[in-house]
Design a protein around this motif. Sequence first.
Motif, PDB file in Angstrom:
ATOM      1  N   HIS A 271      -4.373  11.306  -3.800  1.00 50.38           N
ATOM      2  CA  HIS A 271      -5.570  10.502  -3.572  1.00 50.38           C
ATOM      3  C   HIS A 271      -5.607   9.771  -2.233  1.00 50.38           C
ATOM      4  O   HIS A 271      -6.566   9.048  -1.958  1.00 50.38           O
TER       5      HIS A 271
ATOM      6  N   ARG B 216      -9.016  -2.763   1.004  1.00 54.56           N
ATOM      7  CA  ARG B 216      -9.101  -1.301   0.981  1.00 54.56           C
ATOM      8  C   ARG B 216      -9.116  -0.740   2.401  1.00 54.56           C
ATOM      9  O   ARG B 216      -8.415   0.221   2.726  1.00 54.56           O
TER      10      ARG B 216
ATOM     11  N   ARG C 110     -11.465   1.080 -10.274  1.00 55.69           N
ATOM     12  CA  ARG C 110     -10.872   2.276  -9.708  1.00 55.69           C
ATOM     13  C   ARG C 110     -10.350   3.181 -10.806  1.00 55.69           C
ATOM     14  O   ARG C 110      -9.314   2.923 -11.399  1.00 55.69           O
TER      15      ARG C 110
ATOM     16  N   HIS D 205      -5.462  -5.062  -7.495  1.00 49.86           N
ATOM     17  CA  HIS D 205      -6.581  -5.237  -6.568  1.00 49.86           C
ATOM     18  C   HIS D 205      -6.998  -6.699  -6.522  1.00 49.86           C
ATOM     19  O   HIS D 205      -6.768  -7.443  -7.479  1.00 49.86           O
TER      20      HIS D 205
ATOM     21  N   CYS E 173       0.836  -1.206   0.000  1.00 49.24           N
ATOM     22  CA  CYS E 173       0.000   0.000   0.000  1.00 49.24           C
ATOM     23  C   CYS E 173       0.870   1.255   0.000  1.00 49.24           C
ATOM     24  O   CYS E 173       2.008   1.229   0.464  1.00 49.24           O
TER      25      CYS E 173
ATOM     26  N   CYS F 163      -0.752   8.108  -1.442  1.00 52.49           N
ATOM     27  CA  CYS F 163      -0.599   9.021  -2.577  1.00 52.49           C
ATOM     28  C   CYS F 163      -0.850  10.455  -2.121  1.00 52.49           C
ATOM     29  O   CYS F 163      -1.807  10.722  -1.382  1.00 52.49           O
TER      30      CYS F 163
ATOM     31  N   CYS G 127      -0.134   6.172  -8.112  1.00 48.86           N
ATOM     32  CA  CYS G 127      -0.845   5.150  -7.327  1.00 48.86           C
ATOM     33  C   CYS G 127      -1.385   4.032  -8.198  1.00 48.86           C
ATOM     34  O   CYS G 127      -2.289   3.309  -7.799  1.00 48.86           O
ATOM     35  N   ARG G 128      -0.829   3.885  -9.400  1.00 47.42           N
ATOM     36  CA  ARG G 128      -1.187   2.754 -10.259  1.00 47.42           C
ATOM     37  C   ARG G 128       0.071   1.958 -10.570  1.00 47.42           C
ATOM     38  O   ARG G 128       1.034   2.491 -11.118  1.00 47.42           O
TER      39      ARG G 128
ATOM     40  N   ARG H  65      -3.712   4.101  -1.081  1.00 47.85           N
ATOM     41  CA  ARG H  65      -4.047   3.312  -2.268  1.00 47.85           C
ATOM     42  C   ARG H  65      -3.318   1.974  -2.213  1.00 47.85           C
ATOM     43  O   ARG H  65      -2.168   1.891  -1.800  1.00 47.85           O
TER      44      ARG H  65
ATOM     45  N   MET I  89      -7.228   7.305 -10.236  1.00 46.19           N
ATOM     46  CA  MET I  89      -5.831   6.988  -9.949  1.00 46.19           C
ATOM     47  C   MET I  89      -4.923   7.857 -10.800  1.00 46.19           C
ATOM     48  O   MET I  89      -5.242   8.182 -11.944  1.00 46.19           O
TER      49      MET I  89
END
Length: 203
Positions: free
Chosen positions: A14, A109, A65, A98, A8, A11, A72-73, A17, A68
């Motif tokens: 965001h 999450r 999602r 995910h 994890c 971010c 964060c991807r 994430r 992003m």
Amino acid sequence: MNALVALCHFCELHGPRTLFCTEALHPPSPSPPQPGQSISGERERDVDREGEGLTMRAHSSATQRADMCEGCRSLPASHPGFVSVDNETGIRFLSHQHPRQPQLFSVVRQACVRSLSCEVCPGREGPIFFGDEQHGFVFSHTFFIKDSLARGFQRWYSIVMVAMDRIYLINSWPFLLRHLRLTIQSLQSTALKASHQISATHP
């Protein structure tokens, strides 16, 4: 689900994430081979067929999602994920950004958010245990990685292991702590070298 491991990241745009997760998928009971067909050949075809289905479902979960950024991807939205097989046990491992199942998506999450927002130890780095019967139990290890391009010149991460069996997770604590620390030290060392190289080329 016996356990699920996830990386994890907090971010800057965001918030918490999930970057990457791996879950174990135990094999079904073996079926008798067809005449003229070897057991190993049947097993390989089963793995191939199930692997295709798993990666398609993982892709479906990942596309849930859309909010992003690049930071964060970990995989492109079109990436099918990875399926690996332990030849000794027959257990398959599915890895993607995910979990493949919606209920696991929610559990991971929540573990991600708690590990990077409220369930932290003094100094914000180190291992901690939290959870309940409803949402699962979590072994979390938070840590910082140097990044000369980040706010404060570092980024905040956690590695979480989620399981419904509290005793199993507690008994695994020494093993998890030892190996996660080795992984984290390797990540921090690599990031520090990269940060020094960037600083040297951009005085």
